[in-house]
Design an enzyme around this catalytic site. Structure first.
Site, PDB file in Angstrom:
ATOM      1  NE  ARG A  79      35.099  10.050  -6.250  1.00  0.00           N
ATOM      2  CZ  ARG A  79      36.103  10.663  -6.442  1.00  0.00           C
ATOM      3  NH1 ARG A  79      37.164  10.371  -6.912  1.00  0.00           N
ATOM      4  NH2 ARG A  79      36.328  11.890  -5.547  1.00  0.00           N
ATOM      5  CG  HIS A 123      37.415  16.447  -7.875  1.00  0.00           C
ATOM      6  ND1 HIS A 123      37.472  15.122  -7.870  1.00  0.00           N
ATOM      7  CD2 HIS A 123      38.773  16.696  -8.122  1.00  0.00           C
ATOM      8  CE1 HIS A 123      38.733  14.552  -7.952  1.00  0.00           C
ATOM      9  NE2 HIS A 123      39.587  15.511  -8.270  1.00  0.00           N
ATOM     10  CD  GLU A 168      43.122  12.948  -3.998  1.00  0.00           C
ATOM     11  OE1 GLU A 168      43.873  13.830  -4.360  1.00  0.00           O
ATOM     12  OE2 GLU A 168      43.438  11.862  -4.322  1.00  0.00           O
ATOM     13  CG  ASN A 289      40.649   9.348  -3.996  1.00  0.00           C
ATOM     14  OD1 ASN A 289      39.751   8.561  -4.006  1.00  0.00           O
ATOM     15  ND2 ASN A 289      40.750  10.483  -4.482  1.00  0.00           N
ATOM     16  CE1 TYR A 291      45.683   8.069  -9.099  1.00  0.00           C
ATOM     17  CE2 TYR A 291      45.050   8.984  -7.067  1.00  0.00           C
ATOM     18  CZ  TYR A 291      44.892   8.543  -8.656  1.00  0.00           C
ATOM     19  OH  TYR A 291      43.730   9.005  -9.229  1.00  0.00           O
ATOM     20  CD  GLU A 363      40.600  10.571  -7.621  1.00  0.00           C
ATOM     21  OE1 GLU A 363      41.927  10.303  -7.519  1.00  0.00           O
ATOM     22  OE2 GLU A 363      39.789  11.124  -7.452  1.00  0.00           O
TER      23      GLU A 363
HETATM   24  C1  GBH Z   1      44.077  12.781  -7.465  1.00  0.00           C
HETATM   25  O1  GBH Z   1      45.125  13.453  -6.847  1.00  0.00           O
HETATM   26  C2  GBH Z   1      42.914  13.504  -7.816  1.00  0.00           C
HETATM   27  O2  GBH Z   1      41.969  13.287  -7.154  1.00  0.00           O
HETATM   28  C3  GBH Z   1      42.545  13.483  -9.271  1.00  0.00           C
HETATM   29  O3  GBH Z   1      41.870  14.742  -9.488  1.00  0.00           O
HETATM   30  C4  GBH Z   1      43.960  13.395 -10.062  1.00  0.00           C
HETATM   31  O4  GBH Z   1      43.600  13.598 -11.558  1.00  0.00           O
HETATM   32  C5  GBH Z   1      44.595  12.139  -9.958  1.00  0.00           C
HETATM   33  O5  GBH Z   1      44.629  11.927  -8.356  1.00  0.00           O
HETATM   34  C6  GBH Z   1      45.963  11.843 -10.524  1.00  0.00           C
HETATM   35  O6  GBH Z   1      46.781  12.922 -10.113  1.00  0.00           O
HETATM   36  O7  GBH Z   1      55.784  12.062  -6.174  1.00  0.00           O
HETATM   37  O8  GBH Z   1      54.959  10.035  -5.540  1.00  0.00           O
HETATM   38  O9  GBH Z   1      55.050  11.285  -3.882  1.00  0.00           O
HETATM   39  C7  GBH Z   1      46.256  12.839  -6.365  1.00  0.00           C
HETATM   40  C8  GBH Z   1      47.262  13.693  -5.675  1.00  0.00           C
HETATM   41  C9  GBH Z   1      48.983  12.240  -5.786  1.00  0.00           C
HETATM   42  C10 GBH Z   1      49.148  14.088  -4.793  1.00  0.00           C
HETATM   43  C11 GBH Z   1      50.203  11.696  -5.374  1.00  0.00           C
HETATM   44  C12 GBH Z   1      50.590  13.774  -4.030  1.00  0.00           C
HETATM   45  C13 GBH Z   1      52.386  12.457  -4.590  1.00  0.00           C
HETATM   46  C14 GBH Z   1      53.096  11.436  -5.563  1.00  0.00           C
HETATM   47  N1  GBH Z   1      48.357  13.147  -5.008  1.00  0.00           N
HETATM   48  N2  GBH Z   1      51.192  12.985  -5.207  1.00  0.00           N
HETATM   49  S1  GBH Z   1      54.849  11.174  -5.169  1.00  0.00           S
END
Ligand code: GBH
Length: 455
Positions: A79, A123, A168, A289, A291, A363
């Site tokens: 991707r 993006h 996003e 996506n 995290y 992601e």
């Molecule tokens: C993605 O954004 C993007 O698509 C990518 O480009 C980027 O490199 C990748 O992730 C890594 O950042 O402090 O625990 O509340 C993710 C963006 C990630 C924004 C989590 C808000 C909150 C983290 N989001 N973040 S926290």
């Protein structure tokens, strides 16, 4: 660590994910126009250490080496994103041949390596002239985006099976236009909501343009994470529910259900009911996506700025992000909670039932900043993170959630937006002075996982 191998079968697609501005560099080559990220990075104080994406991983010149790394890794899919200002330097008008040629070379290199290209149209790197004309606050950009989608489909649909429109859209709305930590750096608070509607409409129009141009499978990549109320009080629960509607459902509900979450449609510009018909054009898949989870409570005047990438929130918000301190954290400070991944997958399934298209995880990954020791990078904490999250994915699939593939973020350490080069998400270490790539322990681990998972 790891117990028995995880079996995903021969059809599950394993991949890695990246985006144009974060890896390509070569920002003045091949007739590329200026993007909002070039402009934003040039403004003092915006990016940690004054870093920019001007060189990044120099992937524009080193793409063949990077594809070889992916081939040796054994991934099925890659991707990446098209840089809109490479394809249309001003954001409108005829395509720039040199821009198309670069992606031609990349796509052919991928196909030659047996890797399926899975591009995202956008993006976050808007052609600057479009931003100057109002950017995502202006409805006009939806026509520009549809034209751009047509150009790409016409050139690439014969060789590219899997397409995503926008990455996003929430992050662009929130961080780009509401709090100003990303390009274009506007701090409009709730006045940023039209940015959401215009991205949704641009998405819907692009889906139609891609289909008309012969694209086979079309989706979007939106970020989702469980919103945990900070406490049991009605105030906390209500604040968390409002935040959840904004962060998780503002984009997904219109796309999947054809309507906005309660109270949000009223804030949108244009003929909203008509637009929702376009926005909800059926998709072949939905990209997720993920995290880490978010905790949110009623305002106390003492928010957790990590949730907005360290930026102050606008005054007077009806909710407030709070820290999650009871779990280990990545080097970026994001909590590591594999169960939250399973939780958000189940939440999506419960919310949409049979209307939820098949999913791809577009992601998932973590910043672990370990560097080379004697030429080796023993990033065991990344392995532990990925192992935990992939196990949760397997469990959710066993519970009946239809997930077709998983894209790890990212193959290479790269330009991490406002954090510059300080946060490393790669399976492969990049020395940003020499551009030398060094596979980390996690690269070898992922290759092993892929091989064994075939069953
Ligand atoms: C993605 O954004 C993007 O698509 C990518 O480009 C980027 O490199 C990748 O992730 C890594 O950042 O402090 O625990 O509340 C993710 C963006 C990630 C924004 C989590 C808000 C909150 C983290 N989001 N973040 S926290």
């Amino acid at each position: 660590m790891t117990a028995e191998p995880l079996i995903f079968g021969p059809d599950f697609k394993w991949g890695v994910s990246a985006s144009a501005y974060q890896i390509e560099g070569a920002v003045t080559e091949g007739g590329r126009g200026t993007s909002t990220w070039d402009t934003f990075c040039a403004e003092p104080g915006r990016i940690l250490n004054g870093d920019t994406g001007a060189v990044a991983c120099d992937h524009y010149h080193r793409y063949a080496e990077d594809v070889a790394l992916m081939r040796d890794l054994g991934v099925d899919v890659y991707r990446f994103s098209f840089a809109w200002p490479r394809i249309q330097p001003t954001g409108q008008g005829p395509a720039n041949p040199a821009g198309l040629d670069f992606y031609d070379r990349l796509i052919d290199e991928l196909l030659g390596a047996g890797i399926t290209p899975a591009p995202t149209l956008y993006h976050w790197d808007t052609p600057q002239p479009l931003e100057d004309a109002g950017g995502w606050l202006s409805r006009d950009i939806t026509s520009r985006f549809a034209d751009y989608a047509s150009i790409l489909a016409e050139r690439f649909a014969d060789r590219v099976p899997l397409w995503m429109t926008i990455n996003e859209p929430m992050v662009l709305t929130l961080i780009g236009y509401a709090v100003g930590g990303h390009a274009p750096g506007k701090a409009l608070g709730f006045e940023a909501l039209p940015v959401a509607h215009h991205q949704l409409l641009a998405h819907g129009r692009a889906v139609q343009a891609l289909r008309a141009g012969g694209a086979a499978e079309i989706g979007i990549a939106t970020n989702h994470a469980p919103t945990w109320p900070a406490g049991d009080s009605p105030e906390d629960v209500e604040a968390a529910a409002l935040y959840d509607n904004l962060i998780n459902w503002l984009f997904a509900d219109p796309i999947v259900l054809g309507r906005y979450p309660e109270g949000l449609g009223e804030a949108m510009p244009g003929p909203v009911a008509e637009d929702l018909e376009v926005i909800s054009t059926p998709l072949d898949f939905f990209g997720l996506n993920h995290y880490s989870p978010t905790r949110v409570g009623a305002p106390t005047g003492n928010p957790d700025s990590a949730a907005t990438d360290g930026l102050p929130l606008p005054e007077g918000l009806p909710f407030e992000p709070r820290p999650i301190d009871e779990y280990p954290k990545t080097d970026f400070g994001w909590p590591i909670v594999p169960e939250a991944f399973g939780e958000i997958l189940r939440t999506l399934k419960n919310r949409y039932g049979d209307r939820l298209p098949p999913l791809y995880i577009t992601e998932n990954g973590c910043a672990i900043n370990d560097g080379p020791v004697d030429g080796e990078i023993a990033d065991q904490r990344r392995i532990d993170y990925l192992d935990g999250y992939v196990r949760e994915l397997r469990k959710a699939m066993d519970d009946g959630i239809d997930v077709r593939g998983y894209f790890q973020w990212s193959l290479l350490d790269n330009f991490e937006w406002a954090a510059g080069y300080s946060q490393r998400f790669g399976l492969v270490h990049v020395d940003f002075e020499s551009q030398v790539r060094t596979p980390k322990a996690s690269y070898h681990w992922y290759r092993d996982l892929i091989t064994k998972s075939r069953g």
